[in-house]
Design a protein around this motif. Sequence first.
Motif, mmCIF file in Angstrom:
data_model
loop_
_atom_site.group_PDB
_atom_site.id
_atom_site.type_symbol
_atom_site.label_atom_id
_atom_site.label_comp_id
_atom_site.label_asym_id
_atom_site.label_seq_id
_atom_site.Cartn_x
_atom_site.Cartn_y
_atom_site.Cartn_z
ATOM 1 N N LYS A 185 0.712 -1.159 -0.023
ATOM 2 C CA LYS A 185 -0.069 -0.140 -0.070
ATOM 3 C C LYS A 185 0.970 1.307 0.001
ATOM 4 O O LYS A 185 2.119 1.279 0.393
ATOM 5 N N ASN A 186 0.203 2.287 -0.477
ATOM 6 C CA ASN A 186 0.723 3.643 -0.314
ATOM 7 C C ASN A 186 1.540 3.835 1.124
ATOM 8 O O ASN A 186 2.716 4.272 1.153
ATOM 9 N N LEU A 187 0.960 3.552 2.160
ATOM 10 C CA LEU A 187 1.709 3.427 3.642
ATOM 11 C C LEU A 187 1.350 1.958 3.781
ATOM 12 O O LEU A 187 0.196 1.492 4.219
ATOM 13 N N GLY A 188 2.462 1.365 3.815
ATOM 14 C CA GLY A 188 2.426 -0.145 4.087
ATOM 15 C C GLY A 188 3.438 -0.555 5.226
ATOM 16 O O GLY A 188 4.613 -0.025 5.333
ATOM 17 N N CYS A 189 3.100 -1.687 6.060
ATOM 18 C CA CYS A 189 3.916 -2.297 6.898
ATOM 19 C C CYS A 189 4.525 -3.268 6.538
ATOM 20 O O CYS A 189 4.753 -3.496 5.313
ATOM 21 N N TYR A 190 5.167 -4.154 7.293
ATOM 22 C CA TYR A 190 5.938 -5.309 6.878
ATOM 23 C C TYR A 190 5.140 -6.728 7.249
ATOM 24 O O TYR A 190 5.862 -7.613 7.800
ATOM 25 N N GLY A 191 3.888 -6.516 7.188
ATOM 26 C CA GLY A 191 2.819 -7.713 7.635
ATOM 27 C C GLY A 191 1.682 -7.240 7.265
ATOM 28 O O GLY A 191 1.340 -6.171 6.599
ATOM 29 N N ASP A 192 0.619 -7.924 8.068
ATOM 30 C CA ASP A 192 -0.700 -7.273 8.077
ATOM 31 C C ASP A 192 -0.762 -5.926 9.418
ATOM 32 O O ASP A 192 -0.340 -6.155 10.176
ATOM 33 N N GLY A 193 -1.820 -5.077 8.657
ATOM 34 C CA GLY A 193 -1.925 -4.002 9.752
ATOM 35 C C GLY A 193 -3.137 -3.406 9.248
ATOM 36 O O GLY A 193 -3.445 -3.368 7.711
ATOM 37 N N GLY A 194 -3.875 -2.690 9.946
ATOM 38 C CA GLY A 194 -4.945 -2.004 9.564
ATOM 39 C C GLY A 194 -5.517 -0.783 10.461
ATOM 40 O O GLY A 194 -4.808 -0.622 11.682
ATOM 41 N N MET A 195 -6.382 0.101 10.262
ATOM 42 C CA MET A 195 -7.041 1.176 11.125
ATOM 43 C C MET A 195 -8.205 1.716 10.576
ATOM 44 O O MET A 195 -8.682 1.536 9.333
ATOM 45 N N ILE A 196 -9.027 2.124 11.766
ATOM 46 C CA ILE A 196 -10.178 2.854 11.400
ATOM 47 C C ILE A 196 -10.190 4.076 11.988
ATOM 48 O O ILE A 196 -9.445 4.530 12.870
#
Length: 362
Positions: A185-196
């Motif tokens: 993603k445009n802002l990506g981590c090094y695994g899974d992650g999300g935000m609301i």
Amino acid sequence: MIPMVDLKQQYQSLKTEIEQGFADTFEKTSFILGPNVKGFEADAAEYLGVKHAISCASGTDALHLSLVAAGIGEGDEVITSAFTFIATAEAIRYVGAIPVYVDIRPDTYNLDPELIESAMTDKTRAILPVHLFGQPADMGAIMALADKHNLKVIEDCAQSFGADIDGKMTGGIGLAGAHSFFPSKNLGCYGDGGMITTNDDSIADTLLMLRNHGSKERYYHDVVGYNSRLDELQAVVLRAKLKHLPEYNRERRRVAHRYSAGLAGSVVTPPHEDEIGTHVYHQYTVLSEQRDAVMKKLADNDIASAIYYPVPLHQQKVFANICKDVRLPVTDQIASRCMSLPIYPELQNGQIDQIIDVIQSV
């Protein structure tokens, strides 16, 4: 070889900061909802101009928890797009609701607001627009419809972190916005992650409980919740990258605009930019009647390409029982002709020109 995305280059530029953040975390041994998660949430809320940013384990969870917090449940209908990743509809099904697919605009590939009202029934409770490929959906028209019919709006911002409409970031317009930090993603981590993200205090309080076993206070549980927490180490990566996101998105737009200028008059049609918001180009997606030939030519020259998405959701086997009579001619046409080219901030002009030359030779 020119890949679809090159995460190694970006890592090298941030390596020292990220690895120091990892070392500090290991030293402090604060791994669950620690200072980096809290710091990232505060940084993200400030960047996006929202009151609350609540991190979670994935973009799919962000969608799911948003719908739960919004009170969407069994038998409710949620209007959305079939031209998106399956997580959009999966989350709707997780809460027992039914995705009602509406066709997309042929230029932006986003939900067509002019078709939404005719898809409403007495069971419609929400609209879930997708800001596909980084192009904001027409939120002005969608919010007007939602207000008129007393519907909730959950934005799928998995591909649009940093995109805005008249200065207001996606994810801060509807009741809530669901974001994904999948590595590409445009802002990506090094695994899974999300935000609301949300500006609603009540929704935020509910989400804080839902992501952490339904608990406000340790070992006291008010609702049945979930285990959906952003990892502290992933928050280290996201904090390091967030500071550079405006630059990353500017560079994506540089790449996209160079593509569009060079591909004019070729066998592909470049993506459309309209007056509705700033496109941040998570993907650079073109249309072509000669898609197979173009992709083969690119592959022969060690250049990656991909199709997002070859099978729209209304044609997927998993939704066969609820989509027997669904007809989405624009969605079907776009899916049969679309293809995406490599795009990432570090892609050099010479590489872009090489890709353009290959396509122009078809």
